[in-house]
Design a protein around this motif. Structure first.
Motif, PDB file in Angstrom:
ATOM      1  N   SER A 105       0.832  -1.207   0.000  1.00 37.13           N
ATOM      2  CA  SER A 105       0.000   0.000   0.000  1.00 37.13           C
ATOM      3  C   SER A 105       0.864   1.253   0.000  1.00 37.13           C
ATOM      4  O   SER A 105       1.920   1.292   0.634  1.00 37.13           O
ATOM      5  CB  SER A 105      -0.914   0.027   1.224  1.00 37.13           C
ATOM      6  OG  SER A 105      -1.829  -1.027   1.166  1.00 37.13           O
ATOM      7  N   ASN A 106       0.388   2.263  -0.696  1.00 36.42           N
ATOM      8  CA  ASN A 106       1.076   3.558  -0.709  1.00 36.42           C
ATOM      9  C   ASN A 106       0.651   4.381   0.500  1.00 36.42           C
ATOM     10  O   ASN A 106      -0.472   4.279   0.957  1.00 36.42           O
ATOM     11  CB  ASN A 106       0.715   4.338  -1.980  1.00 36.42           C
ATOM     12  CG  ASN A 106       1.258   3.671  -3.212  1.00 36.42           C
ATOM     13  OD1 ASN A 106       2.272   2.991  -3.168  1.00 36.42           O
ATOM     14  ND2 ASN A 106       0.572   3.870  -4.336  1.00 36.42           N
ATOM     15  N   ASN A 107       1.573   5.204   0.981  1.00 36.54           N
ATOM     16  CA  ASN A 107       1.273   6.146   2.063  1.00 36.54           C
ATOM     17  C   ASN A 107       0.674   5.476   3.294  1.00 36.54           C
ATOM     18  O   ASN A 107      -0.365   5.896   3.801  1.00 36.54           O
ATOM     19  CB  ASN A 107       0.326   7.243   1.563  1.00 36.54           C
ATOM     20  CG  ASN A 107       0.894   7.979   0.380  1.00 36.54           C
ATOM     21  OD1 ASN A 107       2.094   8.209   0.314  1.00 36.54           O
ATOM     22  ND2 ASN A 107       0.039   8.339  -0.559  1.00 36.54           N
ATOM     23  N   MET A 108       1.307   4.442   3.780  1.00 37.73           N
ATOM     24  CA  MET A 108       0.797   3.709   4.944  1.00 37.73           C
ATOM     25  C   MET A 108       1.449   4.280   6.209  1.00 37.73           C
ATOM     26  O   MET A 108       2.595   3.986   6.508  1.00 37.73           O
ATOM     27  CB  MET A 108       1.092   2.219   4.812  1.00 37.73           C
ATOM     28  CG  MET A 108       0.523   1.359   5.897  1.00 37.73           C
ATOM     29  SD  MET A 108      -1.271   1.283   5.992  1.00 37.73           S
ATOM     30  CE  MET A 108      -1.672   0.358   4.542  1.00 37.73           C
ATOM     31  N   SER A 109       0.701   5.097   6.931  1.00 36.99           N
ATOM     32  CA  SER A 109       1.191   5.642   8.197  1.00 36.99           C
ATOM     33  C   SER A 109       1.056   4.570   9.275  1.00 36.99           C
ATOM     34  O   SER A 109       0.320   3.590   9.098  1.00 36.99           O
ATOM     35  CB  SER A 109       0.368   6.872   8.589  1.00 36.99           C
ATOM     36  OG  SER A 109      -0.954   6.487   8.914  1.00 36.99           O
ATOM     37  N   ARG A 125      -2.614   4.193  10.171  1.00 38.82           N
ATOM     38  CA  ARG A 125      -3.382   3.468   9.151  1.00 38.82           C
ATOM     39  C   ARG A 125      -3.000   1.989   9.128  1.00 38.82           C
ATOM     40  O   ARG A 125      -3.840   1.133   8.878  1.00 38.82           O
ATOM     41  CB  ARG A 125      -3.151   4.091   7.782  1.00 38.82           C
ATOM     42  CG  ARG A 125      -4.020   3.448   6.743  1.00 38.82           C
ATOM     43  CD  ARG A 125      -4.239   4.325   5.555  1.00 38.82           C
ATOM     44  NE  ARG A 125      -5.072   3.580   4.617  1.00 38.82           N
ATOM     45  CZ  ARG A 125      -5.004   3.702   3.332  1.00 38.82           C
ATOM     46  NH1 ARG A 125      -4.175   4.558   2.794  1.00 38.82           N
ATOM     47  NH2 ARG A 125      -5.781   2.990   2.556  1.00 38.82           N
TER      48      ARG A 125
END
Length: 106
Positions: A31-35, A38
């Motif tokens: 996944s992109n942009n997985m903080s 999240r």
């Protein structure tokens, strides 16, 4: 007794949880942009989806649990968060108002 407890977690075999964990890890890694926040929500959604809905999906499609339980659990772990997000957006958007008008004839 101890071996039986070790083999089952929340009523499911350890193989079930290995599949759910692997699917969840795959989802997080790809996944992109997985903080971190999240990522935690993704894990919770994946575990919840697999644990709650696997038996229902098996029953709905009349699948043999011995053969299909683990693949269905993995698929639910991968797709559960997306389905929950879609339902939440549908519920909170104007589309839900349109659906209520259709249902209630307003």
């Amino acid at each position: 007794m101890i071996k039986e407890l070790y083999m089952e977690i929340l009523g499911q075999d350890y193989k079930f949880w290995v599949a759910v964990g692997a699917a969840t890890l795959f989802k997080i890694v790809t996944s992109n942009n997985m903080s971190p926040y999240r990522a935690v929500l993704t894990v919770l959604a994946a575990v919840f989806s697999a644990w709650v809905f696997t038996d229902s999906v098996l029953d709905l499609f009349a699948l043999n649990p011995e053969k299909h339980q683990i693949p269905v659990a993995a698929l639910l772990a991968l797709t559960g968060e997306g389905a929950m997000r879609w339902l939440w957006l549908l519920y909170t958007s104007d589309a839900s108002d349109d659906m209520q008008c259709v249902v209630h004839g307003v």
